[in-house]
Design an enzyme around this catalytic site. Structure first.
Site, PDB file in Angstrom:
ATOM      1  N   CYS A 504       0.840  -1.202   0.000  1.00  0.00           N
ATOM      2  CA  CYS A 504       0.000   0.000   0.000  1.00  0.00           C
ATOM      3  C   CYS A 504       0.876   1.253   0.000  1.00  0.00           C
ATOM      4  O   CYS A 504       1.551   1.521  -0.980  1.00  0.00           O
ATOM      5  CB  CYS A 504      -0.975  -0.019   1.173  1.00  0.00           C
ATOM      6  N   HIS A 634      -3.470  -5.468   1.356  1.00  0.00           N
ATOM      7  CA  HIS A 634      -2.791  -5.660   2.641  1.00  0.00           C
ATOM      8  C   HIS A 634      -2.705  -7.132   3.040  1.00  0.00           C
ATOM      9  O   HIS A 634      -3.496  -7.618   3.850  1.00  0.00           O
ATOM     10  CB  HIS A 634      -3.503  -4.872   3.727  1.00  0.00           C
ATOM     11  N   GLU A 636      -0.760  -8.403   5.007  1.00  0.00           N
ATOM     12  CA  GLU A 636      -0.441  -8.538   6.435  1.00  0.00           C
ATOM     13  C   GLU A 636      -1.689  -8.528   7.310  1.00  0.00           C
ATOM     14  O   GLU A 636      -1.644  -8.920   8.487  1.00  0.00           O
ATOM     15  CB  GLU A 636       0.516  -7.420   6.873  1.00  0.00           C
TER      16      GLU A 636
END
Length: 663
Positions: A504, A634, A636
């Protein structure tokens, strides 16, 4: 109602009695729907109901807010394979800095301004009840609920009649709390909702807060064709107030069914009735519903505040309907229909197609809060690049160290660190201090030292320096152009076979530095690929499907080429833009790692899936050798029990692949 600590105050109150003739609970909530029903236009009433302001889609508004930060959202705002069934209850994992937790918090609300305008007393009672119903439908135990109320009324004067609304509303909420044995533990009141002669509707919003375990969570999207839909409701007294004991008996039994694994999905109905609620349950997985022909017309559209619809397997529903549960003898429930696979809604001889229903539901607010800026749906090239020349690390390390720089505005460092630690790496997270020239000098020195001791550098997401001026990640890029830091990064890559990852805002940093697509800190030229504002010109937060289209990068060793993965996206500047020559070059060299796709893996320019309008639907690219990887979604923000109402494989195994590369 208040302990005034000795400051005695009193006022006279004249309480208005609601007009029985105008009983909102016995009326069709939407006057336009009622008119169509009176004209015997059932299909028209169905579509008009879905198009009503209190029923229609708010997706374009909801997507403006980040719903995945913290990797703790158990349910996303819209769920199902097509992310179209709205979630009624906020459910999130309890945030813990270290370790794991199965504990979730739940919050829902209840309020109907039309009901409260007719009777503030009934409005408050049903606000409390509706907020409870949503918690129960989400899998929560109502007996653990605590309430907080938001109250908002017209400005008070010495006129006794102006005190009628808050008096009646608070008395109704108090009665419901005593009846349910559940307390409110906070609230906010305001009595200034007037401008000249204009007054707000009498407002008491009930927020119900609960604690549960993630295994208890039930999501509202319909799951499987052939399943049976059952509606539960409760008794009311002669004044149309819920019989509190019967409500609790009903909700307790529903929770027991859920704990026994007999409920596939559940939805708390409101004043729009059965038709609206069940249609929204069906949208997420584009399943249809055949309503029971024995239902009357009014049954589909009547006020159902506090009722709950359950989806059950045919066998479990049969046991319930054959009264094999002794505790259900005093409850009120009925079979209302079957889930069908063809996306059609039907009742008797009336049929509504999925496209008709969705168009009615989506169109009302599309001009106000658009979900798409472009209408193009043309397919995009999506060949899978395959090579056996994947870069091999020569400097093996059992436990690589990851350096994560944090700048003012960064907000994904915790999620990123957790992901790498879970994969088996050590993590150093360092804040770049910038309050003085000396702070900056010290930060440069510390960054240089930390990078020298690391094998991986990871640029996390967020809003570096508020993404100002002139676009995102400027702060990242400026700091890493410093000669000392730049040299340390290039040594990590060239001398220690290191890796770089940017997600991002971090992808934007890699682009601005030149680490992608060039593989070195070379900056950008006027013809370099870049990331710019989403075509819809606003922030977008939703789950995106991405297709892996290259096996060149070590970061994607654990992913399956050609497979589709679903990942949270949350950005305002994620649109990948490059010249035709650059795009052709990136594809030819295997540097396009991932593309936006639909759940079946079809890559198109349809902004339902290519959410920011990226050229060639490109979601992530790498450096020429694949060791630097930048992507928008994302990865993560993944975790056990996260986004359980989203369908598809969520783990790209990026972090595990990065760690394994050094072993």
């Amino acid at each position: 109602f208040l302990d005034t600590n000795g400051a005695h105050q009193e006022t006279s109150v004249t309480v208005d009695v609601p007009d029985l003739e105008e009983n909102y609970l016995k009326q069709i909530a939407d006057p336009e729907v009622k008119k169509l029903l009176d004209d015997k236009d059932i299909k028209g009433a169905w579509l008009k109901g879905l198009n009503g302001l209190n029923v229609c889609s708010q997706k374009g508004l909801v997507e403006m807010f980040d719903s995945s930060i913290g990797a703790g959202s158990v349910v996303m705002p819209y769920g199902g394979k097509y992310q179209l069934t709205e979630t009624q209850t906020m459910i999130a994992k309890l945030p813990v800095l270290k370790g794991k937790t199965d504990t979730v918090t739940m919050m829902s609300y209840g309020f109907d301004p039309y009901l409260s305008s007719w009777s503030p007393y009934h409005g408050a009672v049903y606000a409390v009840t509706e907020s409870m119903a949503k918690i129960v439908a989400g899998g929560g135990d109502f007996s653990k609920i605590r309430f907080t109320f938001q109250e908002y009324f017209r400005r008070m004067t010495s006129d006794p009649e102006r005190w009628s609304q808050p008096f009646a509303a608070l008395l109704g909420a108090y009665d419901a709390q005593i009846g349910y044995g559940l307390p409110s533990i906070g609230g906010k009141d305001s009595m200034s909702g007037s401008f000249n002669e204009i007054d707000v509707p009498p407002t008491l919003v009930s927020f119900a807060v609960d604690v549960a375990e993630k295994k208890d969570v039930i999501t509202p999207e319909l799951k499987e064709a052939g399943n049976v839909l059952v509606q539960f409701w409760f008794e009311k007294d002669e004044y149309d107030i819920p019989v509190y004991e019967h409500v609790m008996q009903t909700y307790r039994f529903i929770t027991e069914l859920m704990r026994a694994g007999k409920v596939r999905s559940a939805y708390a109905l409101d004043s729009a009735g059965l038709m609206a609620g069940v249609s929204k349950m069906a949208f997420g997985n584009m399943l249809g519903v055949e309503f029971d022909a024995e239902l009357k017309k009014i049954d589909l559209f009547e006020n159902c505040l506090g009722d709950i619809v359950l989806e059950m397997s045919p066998r479990d529903a049969q046991e319930l309907l054959e009264e094999k549960y002794p505790q259900a003898d005093e409850l009120k429930f009925r079979k209302i229909g079957l889930v069908r696979s063809d996306g059609l809604f039907s009742w008797q001889d009336i049929t509504v197609t999925m496209s008709e229903a969705l168009d009615a539901w989506k169109s009302r607010l599309e001009k106000v809060f658009p979900t798409k800026a472009e209408t193009g749906t043309e397919p995009v090239k999506s060949d899978v690049y395959s090579t056996d020349k994947i870069y091999i690390c020569k400097n093996k390390v059992a436990k690589p160290v990851v350096f994560i720089p944090v700048f003012p505005g960064t907000n994904c460092e915790y999620d990123s660190a957790k992901a790498f630690k879970r994969a088996g790496a050590d993590v150093v997270t360092r804040v770049f201090r910038n309050q003085s020239a000396e702070d900056i000098r010290q930060s440069v020195a510390v960054f240089e030292k930390d990078i020298a001791g690391a094998q991986i550098i990871m640029f996390p997401g967020g809003f570096s320096a508020g993404d100002e001026p002139d676009g995102s990640a400027k702060f990242f890029a400026t700091a890493f152009q410093n000669e000392h830091i730049k040299e340390a990064v290039m040594k990590l890559l060239n001398e220690r076979d290191g890796l770089a990852l940017g997600i991002c805002n971090g992808f934007q940093a890699l682009i601005k530095l030149g680490l992608v697509p060039y593989g070195e800190i070379a900056g950008q030229t006027k013809d370099s690929p870049t990331l710019t504002y989403n075509t819809i010109n606003r922030h977008i937060s939703k789950m995106v499907y991405t297709k892996v289209v290259s096996n060149k990068s070590p970061w994607l060793m654990g992913a399956e080429p050609g497979a589709v993965y679903v990942t949270p996206a949350s950005h305002g500047e994620g649109r990948f833009v490059a010249s035709k020559e650059w795009i052709e070059k990136l594809f030819a060299n295997g540097q396009v790692a991932t593309q936006y796709a639909d759940p079946e893996g079809n890559v198109t320019m349809d902004e339902e899936w290519n959410i920011n309008g990226s050229y060639a639907a490109i979601e992530g690219i790498t450096s020429p050798d694949g060791r630097c990887y930048g992507k928008m979604a994302h990865a993560e923000r993944r975790g056990d029990g996260v986004a359980v109402n989203i369908y598809g494989q969520q783990d790209l195994k990026i972090f595990e692949s990065g760690v394994e590369y050094f072993r």
